[in-house]
Scaffold this active site. Structure first.
Site, PDB file in Angstrom:
ATOM      1  CG  ASP A  30      -2.070   0.958   1.084  1.00 42.40           C
ATOM      2  OD1 ASP A  30      -3.219   0.498   0.990  1.00 42.40           O
ATOM      3  OD2 ASP A  30      -1.813   2.190   1.056  1.00 42.40           O
ATOM      4  CB  ILE A  31       0.809   4.281  -2.146  1.00 41.53           C
ATOM      5  CG1 ILE A  31       1.900   5.179  -2.671  1.00 41.53           C
ATOM      6  CG2 ILE A  31      -0.469   5.035  -1.841  1.00 41.53           C
ATOM      7  CD1 ILE A  31       1.584   5.791  -4.035  1.00 41.53           C
ATOM      8  CG  ASN A  87     -11.996  -0.626   4.051  1.00 44.59           C
ATOM      9  OD1 ASN A  87     -12.314  -1.104   5.139  1.00 44.59           O
ATOM     10  ND2 ASN A  87     -10.830  -0.030   3.858  1.00 44.59           N
ATOM     11  CB  VAL A  96      -9.188   1.976  -4.864  1.00 45.47           C
ATOM     12  CG1 VAL A  96      -8.919   1.416  -6.260  1.00 45.47           C
ATOM     13  CG2 VAL A  96      -8.151   3.045  -4.512  1.00 45.47           C
ATOM     14  CG  HIS A 100      -8.673  -2.956  -2.228  1.00 42.69           C
ATOM     15  ND1 HIS A 100      -9.585  -2.231  -2.975  1.00 42.69           N
ATOM     16  CD2 HIS A 100      -8.540  -2.296  -1.062  1.00 42.69           C
ATOM     17  CE1 HIS A 100      -9.969  -1.178  -2.295  1.00 42.69           C
ATOM     18  NE2 HIS A 100      -9.353  -1.193  -1.105  1.00 42.69           N
ATOM     19  CG  HIS A 102      -6.848  -2.944   3.228  1.00 37.37           C
ATOM     20  ND1 HIS A 102      -6.078  -1.817   2.984  1.00 37.37           N
ATOM     21  CD2 HIS A 102      -8.070  -2.668   2.710  1.00 37.37           C
ATOM     22  CE1 HIS A 102      -6.811  -0.901   2.363  1.00 37.37           C
ATOM     23  NE2 HIS A 102      -8.029  -1.395   2.193  1.00 37.37           N
TER      24      HIS A 102
HETATM   25  P1  5GP Z   1      -9.655   1.439   0.420  1.00 38.62           P
HETATM   26  O1  5GP Z   1      -9.705   2.714   1.221  1.00 38.62           O
HETATM   27  O2  5GP Z   1     -10.348   1.601  -0.911  1.00 38.62           O
HETATM   28  O3  5GP Z   1     -10.072   0.226   1.160  1.00 38.62           O
HETATM   29  O4  5GP Z   1      -8.112   1.195   0.120  1.00 38.62           O
HETATM   30  C1  5GP Z   1      -7.460   1.679  -1.005  1.00 38.62           C
HETATM   31  C2  5GP Z   1      -5.994   1.624  -0.688  1.00 38.62           C
HETATM   32  O5  5GP Z   1      -5.278   1.804  -1.887  1.00 38.62           O
HETATM   33  C3  5GP Z   1      -5.550   2.719   0.279  1.00 38.62           C
HETATM   34  O6  5GP Z   1      -5.014   2.128   1.456  1.00 38.62           O
HETATM   35  C4  5GP Z   1      -4.527   3.499  -0.520  1.00 38.62           C
HETATM   36  O7  5GP Z   1      -3.443   3.928   0.267  1.00 38.62           O
HETATM   37  C5  5GP Z   1      -4.117   2.526  -1.599  1.00 38.62           C
HETATM   38  N1  5GP Z   1      -3.695   3.159  -2.825  1.00 38.62           N
HETATM   39  C6  5GP Z   1      -4.366   4.132  -3.499  1.00 38.62           C
HETATM   40  N2  5GP Z   1      -3.679   4.472  -4.606  1.00 38.62           N
HETATM   41  C7  5GP Z   1      -2.561   3.684  -4.634  1.00 38.62           C
HETATM   42  C8  5GP Z   1      -1.473   3.587  -5.539  1.00 38.62           C
HETATM   43  O8  5GP Z   1      -1.377   4.283  -6.555  1.00 38.62           O
HETATM   44  N3  5GP Z   1      -0.511   2.680  -5.233  1.00 38.62           N
HETATM   45  C9  5GP Z   1      -0.581   1.877  -4.131  1.00 38.62           C
HETATM   46  N4  5GP Z   1       0.425   1.028  -3.932  1.00 38.62           N
HETATM   47  N5  5GP Z   1      -1.597   1.959  -3.244  1.00 38.62           N
HETATM   48  C10 5GP Z   1      -2.580   2.853  -3.506  1.00 38.62           C
END
Ligand code: 5GP
Length: 114
Positions: A30-31, A87, A96, A100, A102
């Protein structure tokens, strides 16, 4: 179904720190990590949210959990423990819209979550 940043990561148009890849899945760091270990496991098939899953996706979801388990073991956090999180939509904190999983580890987590 709109493309997301994860489609670009799958296509290697956006760089990522890949931990695991096969024909159907990708796992990468994760970024914006929320723990010392924070890895996202995604299917290459585009499914926006958990709400969009159907019976034919059972294997996809099962495969994601098995990959998470294997990564946890390879990173030696399996014995101490870790957290797996999906999520879903706004209240679930989804940002996103490509499902996915986590994988969070390397520290302890409170329960219930905040
Ligand atoms: P969500 O909040 O949708 O459950 O998690 C999306 C995750 O994707 C977040 O933890 C966010 O930091 C990660 N994320 C968003 N954009 C990127 C990216 O461009 N690269 C990577 N490696 N992670 C990303």
């Amino acid at each position: 179904m709109e493309k997301t940043i994860f489609d670009k990561i799958i296509a290697k148009k956006v760089p990522s720190d890949i931990i695991y890849e096969d024909d159907n899945y990708l796992a990468f760091k994760d970024i914006n990590p929320q723990a010392p270990i924070h890895i996202l496991i995604i299917p290459k098939k585009r499914i926006p949210t958990i709400n969009d899953l159907n019976d034919s996706d059972r294997d996809i979801i099962g495969g994601m959990v098995l990959i998470a388990k294997d990564i946890a073991k390879s990173l030696s956090i399996n014995e101490d423990g870790y957290r797996l999180v999906f999520n879903c939509n706004n209240d679930g904190g989804q940002t996103v819209y490509h499902i996915h999983l986590h994988l969070l580890g390397g520290r302890s987590f409170s329960w219930p979550p905040g």
